[in-house]
Design a protein around this motif. Structure first.
Motif, PDB file in Angstrom:
ATOM      1  N   ASP A  36      -3.347 -14.079  -0.579  1.00 35.45           N
ATOM      2  CA  ASP A  36      -2.438 -12.934  -0.566  1.00 35.45           C
ATOM      3  C   ASP A  36      -2.678 -12.110   0.701  1.00 35.45           C
ATOM      4  OD1 ASP A  36      -1.035 -10.469  -1.165  1.00 35.45           O
ATOM      5  OD2 ASP A  36      -1.068 -11.082  -3.262  1.00 35.45           O
ATOM      6  N   SER A  84       4.528  -8.947  -2.815  1.00 35.59           N
ATOM      7  CA  SER A  84       3.849 -10.093  -3.422  1.00 35.59           C
ATOM      8  C   SER A  84       4.647 -10.688  -4.573  1.00 35.59           C
ATOM      9  CB  SER A  84       2.457  -9.688  -3.904  1.00 35.59           C
ATOM     10  OG  SER A  84       1.606  -9.413  -2.817  1.00 35.59           O
ATOM     11  N   THR A 137       1.070 -11.753  -8.092  1.00 36.77           N
ATOM     12  CA  THR A 137       1.106 -13.173  -7.741  1.00 36.77           C
ATOM     13  C   THR A 137       0.895 -14.079  -8.940  1.00 36.77           C
ATOM     14  OG1 THR A 137       0.447 -12.706  -5.468  1.00 36.77           O
ATOM     15  CG2 THR A 137       0.115 -14.956  -6.263  1.00 36.77           C
TER      16      THR A 137
END
Length: 447
Positions: A36, A84, A137
């Motif tokens: 990420d 995200s 995520t």
């Protein structure tokens, strides 16, 4: 789950084309690693961060070894910079959607994810993350909701959404206990009632012996790698997940190095490099597994980059990795340590950073430390902490010639890394949705 017509059509075309040339017809295990916030500039900075200064050449990292291509990251529409949630939904379901969307399309309708397709076909499933496991995520692989901010509802879906009477994910390891043990509902009890073994600390992780399993190792996200042992906690958790997954059938494993992004948001270079080191250690765990298990593919990428990191700042044609290597804690932890040290803060500063401050910098930081010590109200304490932390970061970034452009995300392309069965399928430049489409073609019914 409903899937958009365009995505379904494109998926069908891709599957047909792939079926004609596929070298593997047996179901493949898939390990999907997402760094990420891990933009290309992080890969470059990390290469120099771990380089041996005693040698002339720049040593190869595992990221370099497995690099095969790049990916675009933009969300649906014209915003161009993804969050995200939209980024992960693109990577999980092969569709573009709006920022904040968790496993839903632009009409807020659920879309099938790779994890769900795998589970439907008979695969075992697992998710490992350093953030809370209901963060954007991982949630985009196992939940469907209009806003990433609905953490409790996402956690509820992990238990309530079922296939054949069981949750979609067999192994869940990460943080987020506060969302699963709440006053209004105890989801941990719900999981254990279904036969999930449970651990709430690293010390107890070894006691989990078989799937299904749930491990919530922090109240929210795990401590930064630079601040608390084990520094390779994602690698440890990934190894555990691989050990728990059954050996007699294929699996889908999502691994997220979540806190590269968090350090990037903070503009904290030492913190970010600590997270990158854990990500590389995890890549080592995964690549070794792939090399020992023939019918497995590993793909690693990022959802976006964060912070606008640059090697070199303020007109300097230099980046001093040695300075970054000398910093032993995140800026938040440094602020806490300096406050506790009080008048002896310069000693603690040298111990934890090795950075020599100019007279002006030392005077400024002394005032910031004092303000932090004498603050009385909660508002004063928070303000003083923020100011001190900003001063610490400014000193580190100046000393190392590290630049940042934002506290948010940026829209550049990110790297793609692959190993195992036919990694060349992910070579070259591609959209982030194409990575998911290619992985969908790898899934086969488990006999």
């Amino acid at each position: 789950m409903k899937q958009t017509l365009a995505a379904t059509a494109l998926l069908f075309i891709t599957q047909v084309a792939s079926a004609a040339t596929a070298q593997q017809v047996a179901p493949q295990s898939i390990i999907y690693v997402i760094g990420d916030g891990m933009g290309m500039e992080y890969i470059t900075a990390y290469r120099h961060f771990v380089d041996d200064p005693a040698t002339e050449e720049i040593e190869e990292t595992l990221f370099d070894r497995y690099f095969v291509g790049t990916s675009a990251t933009h969300p649906h529409g014209h915003e161009l910079v993804t969050d995200s949630a939209a980024g992960a939904t693109a990577l999980s379901a092969a569709i573009k959607t709006y920022n904040g969307a968790i496993g839903v399309d632009i009409d807020k309708q659920p879309v099938e994810t790779l994890l769900e397709r795998a589970k439907t076909l008979g695969y075992s499933t697992a998710m490992v993350t350093t953030s809370q496991i209901n963060h954007a995520t991982p949630a985009s692989f196992a939940a469907h909701i209009d806003s990433r901010q609905k953490y409790d509802e996402i956690a509820d879906q992990y238990l309530d959404n079922r296939i054949a009477g069981k949750p979609w994910v067999d192994v869940l390891i990460g943080g987020g206990e506060k969302y699963f043990k709440r006053e209004d509902r105890d989801l941990v009890a719900g999981f254990t009632a279904l036969g999930y073994q449970y651990a709430d600390s690293f010390a107890l992780l070894d006691r989990i012996e078989a799937a299904p399993a749930l491990a919530l190792l922090a109240d929210k996200g795990l401590p930064f790698a630079i601040d608390a042992p084990p520094a390779n906690r994602l690698a440890v958790m990934t190894s555990k997940a691989l050990a728990l997954l059954p050996k007699n059938k294929p699996f889908f494993l999502l691994v997220e190095a979540s806190e590269i992004d968090w350090c990037g948001h903070a503009n904290d270079i030492a913190c970010a490099m600590g997270e990158m080191h854990d990500a590389e250690q995890t890549l080592g765990v995964v690549s070794r597994y792939v090399s020992e298990h023939n019918n497995t593919v590993m793909v690693m990428t990022a959802d976006h980059s964060t912070g606008g990191l640059s090697m070199g700042a303020n007109g300097e044609y230099e980046w001093r990795a040695s300075v970054v290597r000398g910093v032993k804690a995140s800026a938040g932890e440094l602020a806490r340590e300096l406050k506790e040290a009080g008048n002896t803060w310069p000693v603690k500063w040298q111990e934890l950073t090795g950075i020599t401050l100019s007279a002006e910098q030392q005077d400024t930081m002394a005032k910031q430390v004092k303000a932090s010590v004498i603050a009385n109200t909660e508002a004063e304490k928070n303000s003083a902490k923020t100011t001190l932390r900003s001063g610490i970061l400014a000193a580190i970034n100046t000393a190392s010639a590290t630049g940042w452009t934002t506290g948010g995300h940026t829209g550049g392309d990110v790297g793609v890394f692959a190993a195992g069965v036919n990694p060349e399928q992910f070579a070259g430049h591609q959209d982030n949705t194409a990575i998911a489409l290619k992985l969908f073609t790898r899934l086969r019914p488990v006999q």
